[in-house]
Scaffold this motif. Structure first.
Motif, PDB file in Angstrom:
ATOM      1  N   UNK A 111       0.874  -1.179   0.000  1.00 23.56           N
ATOM      2  CA  UNK A 111       0.000   0.000   0.000  1.00 23.56           C
ATOM      3  C   UNK A 111       0.910   1.228   0.000  1.00 23.56           C
ATOM      4  N   UNK A 112       1.469   1.507  -1.192  1.00 20.93           N
ATOM      5  CA  UNK A 112       2.516   2.519  -1.272  1.00 20.93           C
ATOM      6  C   UNK A 112       1.995   3.951  -1.195  1.00 20.93           C
ATOM      7  N   UNK A 113       0.690   4.144  -1.313  1.00 13.55           N
ATOM      8  CA  UNK A 113       0.147   5.513  -1.273  1.00 13.55           C
ATOM      9  C   UNK A 113      -0.624   5.822   0.006  1.00 13.55           C
ATOM     10  N   UNK A 114      -0.821   4.827   0.864  1.00 15.47           N
ATOM     11  CA  UNK A 114      -1.749   5.008   1.984  1.00 15.47           C
ATOM     12  C   UNK A 114      -1.255   6.051   2.999  1.00 15.47           C
ATOM     13  N   UNK A 115       0.022   6.041   3.311  1.00 13.95           N
ATOM     14  CA  UNK A 115       0.540   6.989   4.304  1.00 13.95           C
ATOM     15  C   UNK A 115       0.283   8.420   3.811  1.00 13.95           C
TER      16      UNK A 115
END
Ligand code: AMP
Length: 439
Positions: A288-292
């Motif tokens: 989940x590379x965009x969640x942060x």
């Protein structure tokens, strides 16, 4: 009127709780072996967290989330999953500021208003890991290795399990894939269920999660995410596959696998059991590379998985020969007469302080009946009668061999363990799925 438990929320009774405790203990130990540290986020979060993190169009948020206003009208939610909470905590406490990889794990209850069935409940429990701060496909491989390792430690044979794997690409790849899905499903709209017709407008990726029989024909021939990967995502996936081969970990490529949560990018996987029927996924996860960033933190990639405790208990209980009648006490104290009764509580307190699992005949049974309870519950019976007490002594009966000995009360209490035999191995629950370290 009798008040019963809420549908889909069940009690874990003491007999079963023994297995849960062991599993939790084993899971914690294994996660620690891979460098994960525990985080315990609250069960209640702002509803918005999941709407933004998990996705408005997902079934989890759209249909299954327990949402309610607090007394000030703020919309809260019982957490339906923990990744969004962990990421929220990661941002809120500036864990990224340490500049290192953050490896966090959790175990706890989650809530989803789903249709209860075998292996699916409204309150269920998940264990999970999240590794934040690296794009390295080796980390995806490590997380998958951890998932397989966990099942090995629990005692599940590899042959009974399979790993479904896919890559759904990054946010740059997504518009083209989404458009391909939209135009494909628009042409077959009439075949889709009502929900999927809505999903077609909101997020056509979610159609691929649909379990309705009427949608399966259209889903089977839908465009595949692997055909829409950019160069970088393709290289990432190929590297992951070669790591998995190096580690000897089996996988089955599954182009239908997208997982029912919006935050996933690139790698997605599910580890499934061949023995569980419809609800066969033991755990699921991915990147989940965009969640942060989506939740207001600095751009930080992440990868993890979450598994269902109930499903693990289900498959395990099919393999264990449970022995609920095995004794779990070292000592059962049987007092005789008033003097014995007066002394018993003190003896019991001393035993427990010495680390001896002990209990007392509180119900006032006859000696014969008390001894039969002792035989069921304990390794030893400790008799305190007027004859013994007059001599400052006690009678210790080994309930396995049937032998009795009279001991000085003072000597016994000075070091009770020296006089006691251990409980037979394979005590309650029919053996430890995570063998304890010896020595
Ligand atoms: P998810 O968070 O949907 O990716 O689910 C991860 C894992 O949690 C699944 O593979 C299941 O083992 C478990 N799980 C999810 N939903 C439920 C449920 N309603 N009841 C029991 N286990 C569940």
């Amino acid at each position: 009127m009798r008040v019963e438990s809420v549908r889909g929320m069940r009690d874990i009774l003491p007999e079963e709780a023994v297995l849960w405790q062991r599993l939790e203990e084993g899971i914690r130990a294994l996660f620690a072996l891979y460098g994960y540290k525990e985080i315990r986020p609250p069960l209640v979060e702002l509803a918005e967290l999941f709407a933004r993190g998990v996705g408005e169009a997902t079934d989890i948020v759209h249909k299954e989330m327990y949402v309610f206003p607090d007394k000030k009208g703020q919309m809260l939610a019982l957490r339906p999953e923990a990744t969004a909470s962990v990421v929220r905590a990661y941002i809120e406490h500036g864990l990224y500021a340490k500049g290192d990889l953050a490896k966090l794990y959790y175990i706890g209850p989650m809530f989803r208003y789903e249709k209860p069935q075998k292996g699916r409940q409204r309150q269920f429990h998940q264990y999970g890991v999240e590794a934040l701060g690296s794009l390295d496909p080796a980390l995806d491989a490590e997380v998958i290795d951890l998932a397989w390792h966990l099942m090995e430690r629990v005692g599940l044979a590899r042959e009974g399990l399979y790993l479904r794997l896919n890559s759904i690409g990054c946010r740059e790849d997504r518009p083209a894939f989404r458009e391909a899905l939209r135009s494909y499903f628009s042409a077959r709209k009439a075949e889709l269920c009502g929900d999927c017709q809505r999903r077609l407008e909101e997020n056509p990726l979610r159609i691929l999660d649909c379990k309705e029989p009427q949608c399966q024909g259209a889903i089977a021939e839908a465009p595949k995410s692997l055909d829409y990967l950019c160069q970088k995502c393709r290289a990432h996936f190929e590297e992951l596959l070669s790591f998995l081969q190096d580690l000897g970990l089996a996988y089955e490529l599954d182009p239908r696998l997208v997982r029912g949560i919006d935050y996933y990018t690139r790698t997605v996987f599910e580890l499934c059991s061949r023995e569980l029927g419809a609800q066969d996924a033991l755990l699921g996860g991915g990147r989940y590379d965009d969640l942060v960033e989506l939740l207001g933190g600095p751009p930080t990639p992440g990868v993890g998985f979450a598994g269902g405790m109930e499903r693990l208990v289900l498959v395990l209980s099919q393999h264990l020969t449970a022995n609920p009648d095995a004794p779990d006490l070292d000592v059962y104290v049987v007092p005789i007469g008033d003097e014995g009764r007066r002394k018993a509580l003190e003896v019991l307190a001393r035993l427990r302080r010495a680390g001896v699992a002990a209990d007392l005949e509180y119900v006032g049974r006859s000696l014969r009946k008390a001894m039969s309870v002792a035989a069921r519950r304990a390794r030893h019976a400790l008799l305190l009668g007027p004859d013994e007490l007059a001599q400052g002594a006690l009678t210790l009966k080994d309930l396995a061999s049937g032998e009795s000995q009279t001991l000085s009360l003072a000597e016994f209490l000075a070091d009770p363990r020296a006089f006691l035999s251990p409980l037979p191995s394979g005590e309650k629950g029919g053996g430890d799925p995570f063998p304890r370290k010896t020595g």
